[in-house]
Design a protein around this motif. Sequence first.
Motif, PDB file in Angstrom:
ATOM      1  N   THR A 265       0.840  -1.197   0.000  1.00  0.00           N
ATOM      2  CA  THR A 265       0.000   0.000   0.000  1.00  0.00           C
ATOM      3  C   THR A 265       0.871   1.241   0.000  1.00  0.00           C
ATOM      4  O   THR A 265       1.848   1.321   0.755  1.00  0.00           O
ATOM      5  N   GLU A 266       0.492   2.212  -0.839  1.00  0.00           N
ATOM      6  CA  GLU A 266       1.191   3.494  -0.876  1.00  0.00           C
ATOM      7  C   GLU A 266       0.193   4.621  -0.631  1.00  0.00           C
ATOM      8  O   GLU A 266      -0.818   4.722  -1.326  1.00  0.00           O
ATOM      9  N   PHE A 267       0.480   5.429   0.380  1.00  0.00           N
ATOM     10  CA  PHE A 267      -0.306   6.624   0.678  1.00  0.00           C
ATOM     11  C   PHE A 267       0.466   7.843   0.172  1.00  0.00           C
ATOM     12  O   PHE A 267       1.532   8.178   0.716  1.00  0.00           O
ATOM     13  N   ASP A 268      -0.037   8.489  -0.859  1.00  0.00           N
ATOM     14  CA  ASP A 268       0.517   9.764  -1.318  1.00  0.00           C
ATOM     15  C   ASP A 268      -0.312  10.881  -0.698  1.00  0.00           C
ATOM     16  O   ASP A 268      -1.527  10.949  -0.922  1.00  0.00           O
ATOM     17  N   TYR A 269       0.337  11.740   0.079  1.00  0.00           N
ATOM     18  CA  TYR A 269      -0.373  12.767   0.822  1.00  0.00           C
ATOM     19  C   TYR A 269      -0.379  14.099   0.071  1.00  0.00           C
ATOM     20  O   TYR A 269       0.452  14.342  -0.818  1.00  0.00           O
ATOM     21  N   LEU A 270      -1.296  14.952   0.461  1.00  0.00           N
ATOM     22  CA  LEU A 270      -1.440  16.256  -0.179  1.00  0.00           C
ATOM     23  C   LEU A 270      -0.255  17.172   0.071  1.00  0.00           C
ATOM     24  O   LEU A 270      -0.066  18.161  -0.642  1.00  0.00           O
ATOM     25  N   ASP A 271       0.580  16.860   1.075  1.00  0.00           N
ATOM     26  CA  ASP A 271       1.784  17.662   1.327  1.00  0.00           C
ATOM     27  C   ASP A 271       3.002  17.124   0.574  1.00  0.00           C
ATOM     28  O   ASP A 271       4.135  17.482   0.867  1.00  0.00           O
ATOM     29  N   GLN A 272       2.780  16.214  -0.397  1.00  0.00           N
ATOM     30  CA  GLN A 272       3.805  15.638  -1.271  1.00  0.00           C
ATOM     31  C   GLN A 272       4.661  14.574  -0.576  1.00  0.00           C
ATOM     32  O   GLN A 272       5.622  14.071  -1.172  1.00  0.00           O
ATOM     33  N   SER A 273       4.330  14.187   0.654  1.00  0.00           N
ATOM     34  CA  SER A 273       5.047  13.096   1.300  1.00  0.00           C
ATOM     35  C   SER A 273       4.379  11.766   0.930  1.00  0.00           C
ATOM     36  O   SER A 273       3.283  11.735   0.367  1.00  0.00           O
ATOM     37  N   ARG A 274       5.071  10.668   1.257  1.00  0.00           N
ATOM     38  CA  ARG A 274       4.541   9.346   0.907  1.00  0.00           C
ATOM     39  C   ARG A 274       4.903   8.332   1.978  1.00  0.00           C
ATOM     40  O   ARG A 274       6.023   8.318   2.507  1.00  0.00           O
ATOM     41  N   LEU A 275       3.944   7.440   2.285  1.00  0.00           N
ATOM     42  CA  LEU A 275       4.168   6.302   3.177  1.00  0.00           C
ATOM     43  C   LEU A 275       3.883   5.025   2.406  1.00  0.00           C
ATOM     44  O   LEU A 275       2.799   4.850   1.849  1.00  0.00           O
ATOM     45  N   SER A 276       4.876   4.128   2.356  1.00  0.00           N
ATOM     46  CA  SER A 276       4.721   2.825   1.713  1.00  0.00           C
ATOM     47  C   SER A 276       4.728   1.744   2.782  1.00  0.00           C
ATOM     48  O   SER A 276       5.588   1.758   3.685  1.00  0.00           O
ATOM     49  N   LEU A 277       3.794   0.804   2.678  1.00  0.00           N
ATOM     50  CA  LEU A 277       3.682  -0.290   3.643  1.00  0.00           C
ATOM     51  C   LEU A 277       3.560  -1.614   2.896  1.00  0.00           C
ATOM     52  O   LEU A 277       2.711  -1.760   2.013  1.00  0.00           O
ATOM     53  N   SER A 278       4.410  -2.568   3.255  1.00  0.00           N
ATOM     54  CA  SER A 278       4.335  -3.913   2.691  1.00  0.00           C
ATOM     55  C   SER A 278       3.976  -4.890   3.799  1.00  0.00           C
ATOM     56  O   SER A 278       4.637  -4.913   4.852  1.00  0.00           O
ATOM     57  N   ASN A 279       2.941  -5.689   3.560  1.00  0.00           N
ATOM     58  CA  ASN A 279       2.468  -6.667   4.538  1.00  0.00           C
ATOM     59  C   ASN A 279       2.776  -8.079   4.048  1.00  0.00           C
ATOM     60  O   ASN A 279       2.389  -8.457   2.934  1.00  0.00           O
ATOM     61  N   TYR A 280       3.445  -8.860   4.893  1.00  0.00           N
ATOM     62  CA  TYR A 280       3.754 -10.255   4.598  1.00  0.00           C
ATOM     63  C   TYR A 280       3.035 -11.109   5.650  1.00  0.00           C
ATOM     64  O   TYR A 280       3.288 -10.958   6.850  1.00  0.00           O
ATOM     65  N   GLU A 281       2.175 -12.018   5.201  1.00  0.00           N
ATOM     66  CA  GLU A 281       1.342 -12.758   6.156  1.00  0.00           C
ATOM     67  C   GLU A 281       1.336 -14.251   5.839  1.00  0.00           C
ATOM     68  O   GLU A 281       1.204 -14.657   4.678  1.00  0.00           O
ATOM     69  N   ALA A 282       1.476 -15.066   6.889  1.00  0.00           N
ATOM     70  CA  ALA A 282       1.385 -16.521   6.783  1.00  0.00           C
ATOM     71  C   ALA A 282       0.382 -17.015   7.820  1.00  0.00           C
ATOM     72  O   ALA A 282       0.441 -16.605   8.990  1.00  0.00           O
ATOM     73  N   THR A 283      -0.524 -17.877   7.404  1.00  0.00           N
ATOM     74  CA  THR A 283      -1.593 -18.360   8.282  1.00  0.00           C
ATOM     75  C   THR A 283      -1.774 -19.862   8.106  1.00  0.00           C
ATOM     76  O   THR A 283      -1.684 -20.374   6.983  1.00  0.00           O
ATOM     77  N   VAL A 284      -2.048 -20.539   9.214  1.00  0.00           N
ATOM     78  CA  VAL A 284      -2.411 -21.950   9.150  1.00  0.00           C
ATOM     79  C   VAL A 284      -3.632 -22.169  10.031  1.00  0.00           C
ATOM     80  O   VAL A 284      -3.720 -21.632  11.146  1.00  0.00           O
TER      81      VAL A 284
END
Length: 371
Positions: A265-284
């Motif tokens: 997920t990438e959040f591009d903000y109105l103040d020109q900054s950016r937050l990138s988040l990568s989620n890695y998930e394993a489930t049993v």
Amino acid sequence: MKRRVLLSCMSMVIAGPACAQSSVTLYGLISEGLMYTNNAGGQKQVQLASGIQQGSRFGLTGKEDLGGGTQAIFTLENGFSITNGTLGQGSRMFGRQAFVGVANDQFGRLTLGRQYDTMSQTLGGFEAAQQFATYGPPIGDNDNLFPTFRINNAVQYKSPTLSGLQLLSAYSFSNKAGGFSDNSDFNAGLTYANGPISLAAAYHVLLTPNDAGNTGGAVSGDYGAFSPFVTSPSSGAGVSKQQMYGAGGSYTVSSAKFSLLYTHTEFDYLDQSRLSLSNYEATVTDYLSPTLLVGMGYIYTAGRYEPSAKTPKWHQVDVGADWFLSKRTDLFLVGIFQKAAGDAKFAEIYDNSPSSSREQFSASVGIRHRF
């Protein structure tokens, strides 16, 4: 068991065979439980919480046979709190779903209205939160697989399943005069199922979601309800663009199911900054008996905030058990532990306040009933 209610008909006006091919189904789900959190804003918290295992709801779904394998279809689904009786999803009457459309066995399904995005439909089944773990999605449900918000003004298409493959795609209109893309949404997904194997990939992009200047757009009101990421960490500015994609799969062996999921997920903000988040998930998950499901999931979220180059990270473990008393009623017990790392300063399990430290633990016990 769903209760089926045949549409009433006037025999003097409507022919009997036509009436017999139309139906409306009333259905619903009620989930309630006790939730304990060890550090909600620095305090211990015990609460009676609605919709822990799944959001409480009731709905109507209907169809009419139009002939030639084509049906007119609709769904109206309300979300509510069983704790106090209030409406959910931004106090909407039918906030979970509200759409009408046509379905054909050969050509697929086309629906119009407020709907789930196709990324949550294709990938959500691989995450622990939807399999057993109550409020256990990645921090802030940043990929919306749970899903926290729905999409208004959506035209959605689902293809028929061919050789195990199905395509889903949707576009949601801004509805703003002179601002076609302002608060608009596009999403698409592809699924494949063959025996014990299930695979999926999806993409989702929102432009100026929850724009105060266009509350009639694609995403409004329930956006970011449980997320610390919908405003810029440095200035508090809103999101100009949120872009998400991911892939997942599962393999079933006897009574056990193994799932892997990646989303970005990438959040591009109105103040020109950016937050990138990568989620890695394993489930049993595994059925220890026909009536007892147990599960465990691990989520690692790695972030990067620009222009500061800070790298927040979170680790999360979900464990739980689900005891089915009948086909419609079950009891659940779930524990969730989240730990902040890197440049992250707090933990925040879904539907909880941020912790005053870097760790947070939540436990839930409750009952779910379907009708």
